[in-house]
Write a protein that holds these residues in place. Structure first.
Motif, mmCIF file in Angstrom:
data_model
loop_
_atom_site.group_PDB
_atom_site.id
_atom_site.type_symbol
_atom_site.label_atom_id
_atom_site.label_comp_id
_atom_site.label_asym_id
_atom_site.label_seq_id
_atom_site.Cartn_x
_atom_site.Cartn_y
_atom_site.Cartn_z
ATOM 1 N N VAL A 10 0.851 -1.193 0.000
ATOM 2 C CA VAL A 10 0.000 0.000 0.000
ATOM 3 C C VAL A 10 0.885 1.242 0.000
ATOM 4 N N PRO A 11 0.776 2.098 -1.015
ATOM 5 C CA PRO A 11 1.543 3.342 -0.952
ATOM 6 C C PRO A 11 1.086 4.156 0.249
ATOM 7 N N VAL A 12 2.015 4.756 0.956
ATOM 8 C CA VAL A 12 1.630 5.540 2.135
ATOM 9 C C VAL A 12 0.627 6.627 1.747
ATOM 10 N N ALA A 13 0.772 7.140 0.521
ATOM 11 C CA ALA A 13 -0.162 8.178 0.056
ATOM 12 C C ALA A 13 -1.599 7.683 0.046
ATOM 13 N N GLU A 14 -1.785 6.347 0.048
ATOM 14 C CA GLU A 14 -3.153 5.815 -0.008
ATOM 15 C C GLU A 14 -3.601 5.197 1.316
ATOM 16 N N VAL A 15 -2.844 5.489 2.376
ATOM 17 C CA VAL A 15 -3.297 5.058 3.702
ATOM 18 C C VAL A 15 -4.333 6.076 4.182
ATOM 19 N N VAL A 16 -5.458 5.580 4.623
ATOM 20 C CA VAL A 16 -6.556 6.465 5.026
ATOM 21 C C VAL A 16 -6.419 6.847 6.499
ATOM 22 N N GLY A 17 -6.067 5.891 7.330
ATOM 23 C CA GLY A 17 -5.941 6.181 8.758
ATOM 24 C C GLY A 17 -5.351 4.997 9.493
ATOM 25 N N VAL A 18 -4.880 5.269 10.704
ATOM 26 C CA VAL A 18 -4.266 4.232 11.540
ATOM 27 C C VAL A 18 -4.949 4.293 12.905
ATOM 28 N N GLU A 19 -5.395 3.151 13.404
ATOM 29 C CA GLU A 19 -6.098 3.119 14.700
ATOM 30 C C GLU A 19 -5.469 2.081 15.612
ATOM 31 N N THR A 84 3.469 14.154 6.301
ATOM 32 C CA THR A 84 4.580 14.714 5.522
ATOM 33 C C THR A 84 4.524 14.253 4.073
ATOM 34 N N HIS A 85 4.009 13.039 3.869
ATOM 35 C CA HIS A 85 4.017 12.476 2.528
ATOM 36 C C HIS A 85 2.984 13.117 1.616
ATOM 37 N N SER A 86 1.824 13.480 2.152
ATOM 38 C CA SER A 86 0.744 14.023 1.315
ATOM 39 C C SER A 86 0.299 15.368 1.868
ATOM 40 N N PRO A 87 0.987 16.440 1.483
ATOM 41 C CA PRO A 87 0.691 17.744 2.069
ATOM 42 C C PRO A 87 -0.709 18.268 1.743
ATOM 43 N N LEU A 88 -1.355 17.686 0.711
ATOM 44 C CA LEU A 88 -2.689 18.209 0.347
ATOM 45 C C LEU A 88 -3.828 17.510 1.085
ATOM 46 N N ARG A 89 -3.505 16.552 1.925
ATOM 47 C CA ARG A 89 -4.570 15.922 2.724
ATOM 48 C C ARG A 89 -5.267 16.980 3.552
ATOM 49 N N PRO A 90 -6.583 17.050 3.471
ATOM 50 C CA PRO A 90 -7.255 18.095 4.241
ATOM 51 C C PRO A 90 -7.325 17.772 5.732
ATOM 52 N N ASN A 91 -7.241 18.843 6.556
ATOM 53 C CA ASN A 91 -7.469 18.678 8.002
ATOM 54 C C ASN A 91 -8.868 19.144 8.354
ATOM 55 N N ARG A 92 -9.312 20.202 7.628
ATOM 56 C CA ARG A 92 -10.602 20.790 7.982
ATOM 57 C C ARG A 92 -11.385 21.088 6.701
ATOM 58 N N LEU A 93 -12.624 20.643 6.668
ATOM 59 C CA LEU A 93 -13.440 20.817 5.458
ATOM 60 C C LEU A 93 -14.757 21.499 5.783
ATOM 61 N N LEU A 94 -15.209 22.311 4.828
ATOM 62 C CA LEU A 94 -16.536 22.908 4.929
ATOM 63 C C LEU A 94 -17.435 22.102 3.993
ATOM 64 N N VAL A 95 -18.499 21.515 4.546
ATOM 65 C CA VAL A 95 -19.335 20.592 3.757
ATOM 66 C C VAL A 95 -20.741 21.173 3.589
ATOM 67 N N PHE A 96 -21.202 21.260 2.342
ATOM 68 C CA PHE A 96 -22.581 21.687 2.081
ATOM 69 C C PHE A 96 -23.372 20.499 1.545
ATOM 70 N N ILE A 97 -24.518 20.242 2.163
ATOM 71 C CA ILE A 97 -25.378 19.144 1.688
ATOM 72 C C ILE A 97 -26.659 19.737 1.123
ATOM 73 N N ASN A 98 -26.958 19.395 -0.138
ATOM 74 C CA ASN A 98 -28.258 19.781 -0.689
ATOM 75 C C ASN A 98 -29.237 18.638 -0.395
ATOM 76 N N PRO A 99 -30.189 18.853 0.505
ATOM 77 C CA PRO A 99 -31.071 17.736 0.881
ATOM 78 C C PRO A 99 -32.077 17.387 -0.215
ATOM 79 N N PHE A 100 -32.162 18.252 -1.242
ATOM 80 C CA PHE A 100 -33.162 18.015 -2.292
ATOM 81 C C PHE A 100 -32.576 17.575 -3.629
ATOM 82 N N GLY A 101 -31.257 17.402 -3.698
ATOM 83 C CA GLY A 101 -30.638 17.004 -4.976
ATOM 84 C C GLY A 101 -30.979 15.562 -5.323
ATOM 85 N N GLY A 102 -31.016 15.261 -6.606
ATOM 86 C CA GLY A 102 -31.191 13.879 -7.093
ATOM 87 C C GLY A 102 -32.364 13.177 -6.455
#
Ligand SMILES: CCCCCCCCCCCCC/C=C/[C@@H](O)[C@H](COP(=O)(O)O)NC(=O)CCCCC
Ligand SMILES: Nc1ncnc2c1ncn2[C@@H]1O[C@H](COP(=O)(O)OP(=O)(O)O)[C@@H](O)[C@H]1O
Ligand SMILES: [Ca+2]
Length: 475
Positions: A10-19, A84-102
């Motif tokens: 598994v490339p480290v760039a594709e590790v999602v999380g460690v628990e 360090t490996h993936s500097p673009l991994r987000p730490n904080r996201l703003l999420v908008f949900i359209n409850p009426f889409g699709g």
């Protein structure tokens, strides 16, 4: 850098999380808190395949260490490596949900499939369920966005378009640039956009990820994939009308959208119903199209062009079934290879597709080819041009009254043909017919990576294991 475990690399760039401990996340979180174990979650490509790109799933590997100390060292080092490996991994996201889409499942999709993955990846998200159209756009234009790495929309192309307008507008305001000036070089947006598909067409997601699948999209966001995207600005005189990334369409696609708005209650099926009705109403429209070819080598002193604003535009005039401009392939489940299969996501150009007036069966053939791998441009009444800019106007012999009149659109019941159509701009109707479009290269960035090598496409668009039509694998 790779983590190697007997058979899995598994490339480290594709590790999602460690628990710590023995942990499960989906369908429900469960933790067996053992001292010496830890669990690594990673991106696993699904072997079942999909209609275009690859499905991503959450893979899970259990590790056992000889001691707790060693276990803690492993988890600490892995977490540091992810950062360090993936500097673009987000730490904080703003999420908008359209409850009426699709199919109106945005909230459920987010909370059951996406939120647990964000939590696992240590991403904190501020979630806003919209209460009205344009709430997300207005929020992005006015509110404090400090601390956010990206903005995620849960919805369809219309919802994505709100985010696009909010972020582009905000970036230009902060740079002191006027969006109303069609010649201005717009500033690229600093925040990434993530799309969790929960709409009707979901074309932007499909064309940039290759599947309509919330888990796949969430995983692309988590690992901080980055895909730049061209954007088309649409002006009338010196006023910005809108931005577009997927379909700017006059004639057939404009009429389908206008008709479909009356049948929103049908959900995504409204497009099939309206497409049939509009096809049967058999319309074509007069127009003048001027375009600036992308490759300057294509112009010559004998190419019958004329000069506008110091640049050379090619001029064509006549009756069209449809005029479409797209910055990307605009593939979607209805059309797995898209409106323009070879269009590029981030090359700073758009593809202009001119479908001249033709007999109804010819036009049906053109439409039908969108659903297969047959070349939809290899028809005598179809032209395609790679362009930087396009101007559309109405012929001067049309009376001012005809030019100004709001086109009415009916089904088969009415024999009166409207003189003009409307523009479909990524699923929104434009209020102007005469427009100037310009492509801005790589104006925004998505949490995506384009279509991965190895993705499979059948010429029926069905999933590999579901294809019943003996289709050939084309990619
Ligand atoms: C005989 C079979 C005819 C099949 C024709 C299929 C042609 C499909 C081309 C689809 C291009 C889609 C481009 C995307 C447009 C979206 O931005 C827009 C809004 O999407 P959403 O917010 O999710 O509702 N969708 C449309 O305008 C729908 C066009 C449908 C045309 C049949
Ligand atoms: N809470 C809301 N109420 C009504 N309309 C909304 C709301 N939130 C977003 N919208 C609008 O709904 C439209 C369609 O949304 P979208 O998510 O693209 O669904 P679909 O793909 O089904 O058209 C968008 O133009 C968006 O501006
Ligand atoms: Ca492009």
């Amino acid at each position: 850098m790779y983590l190697s475990v007997i058979k899995v690399s598994v490339p480290v760039a594709e590790v999602v999380g460690v628990e710590e401990g023995r942990v499960e996340i989906l369908p429900r979180k469960s933790v067996e808190d053992t001292d010496k174990d830890f669990t690594v979650f990673y991106v696993k490509r699904s072997s079942s395949g999909s209609s275009y790109g690859l499905l991503w799933r959450l893979g899970r590997i259990q590790f056992s260490c000889p001691s707790r100390v060693l276990r803690d060292q492993w988890t600490k080092h892995l977490r540091t490596a992810l950062k360090t490996h993936s500097p673009l991994r987000p730490n904080r996201l703003l999420v908008f949900i359209n409850p009426f889409g699709g199919k109106k499942k945005g909230r459920k999709i987010y909370h059951s499939l996406v939120a647990p993955l964000f939590e696992l990846a240590g991403i904190s998200s501020h979630v806003i369920v919209t209460e009205r159209a344009n709430q997300a756009r207005d929020h992005l234009l006015k509110k404090d966005l400090k601390g956010f790495d990206g903005v995620v929309c849960v919805g369809g192309d219309g919802m994505f378009s709100e985010i696009l307008h909010g972020l582009i507008g905000r970036t230009q305001q902060e740079a002191g640039l006027s969006e109303n000036d069609p010649t201005v070089a717009l500033q690229p947006c600093p925040l990434h956009i993530g799309i969790i598909p929960a709409g009707s067409t979901d074309c932007v997601c499909y064309a940039t990820v290759g599947v309509i699948d919330p888990v796949t999209s969430a995983l692309h966001i988590i690992i901080g994939d980055s895909q730049p995207l061209d954007v088309c600005s649409v002006h009338q005189a010196s006023a910005l009308m809108r931005y577009s990334v997927s379909l700017l369409g006059y004639g057939f696609y404009g009429d389908v959208l206008a008709e479909s708005e009356k049948h929103r209650w049908m959900g995504p099926l409204r497009y099939d119903y309206s497409g049939t009705m509009v096809y049967l109403s058999n319309r074509s429209y007069a127009g003048i199209v001027q375009y600036l070819p992308a490759d300057p080598l294509l112009s010559s002193p004998r190419d019958r062009t004329r000069c506008l604003s110091g640049r050379v535009y090619t001029h064509v005039e006549g009756r069209f079934r449809c005029v479409s401009l797209t910055c990307m392939s605009s593939s979607c489940p209805k059309s797995p290879l898209g409106l323009s299969p070879s269009a590029h996501l981030a090359d700073g150009t758009g593809d202009l597709i001119l479908v001249w007036d033709t007999h109804p069966l010819g036009f049906l053939k053109f439409l039908y080819r969108h659903t297969s791998t047959q070349d939809q441009f290899d028809l005598p009444f179809v032209e395609v041009h790679r362009v930087k800019a396009v101007r559309f106007s109405l012929p001067s012999e049309m009376t001012n009254e005809q030019k100004m009149a709001t086109p009415f659109l009916c089904g088969l019941c009415c024999s009166k043909v409207p003189a003009k159509s409307v523009w479909n701009c990524d699923g929104e109707i434009l209020s102007s017919t005469e427009i100037l479009c310009r492509i801005h290269g790589q104006l925004v960035r998505l949490y995506a990576r384009g279509i991965e090598e190895g993705a499979a496409v059948h010429n029926c668009g069905k999933e590999n294991d579901k294809c019943q039509m003996g289709c050939t694998l084309i990619k």
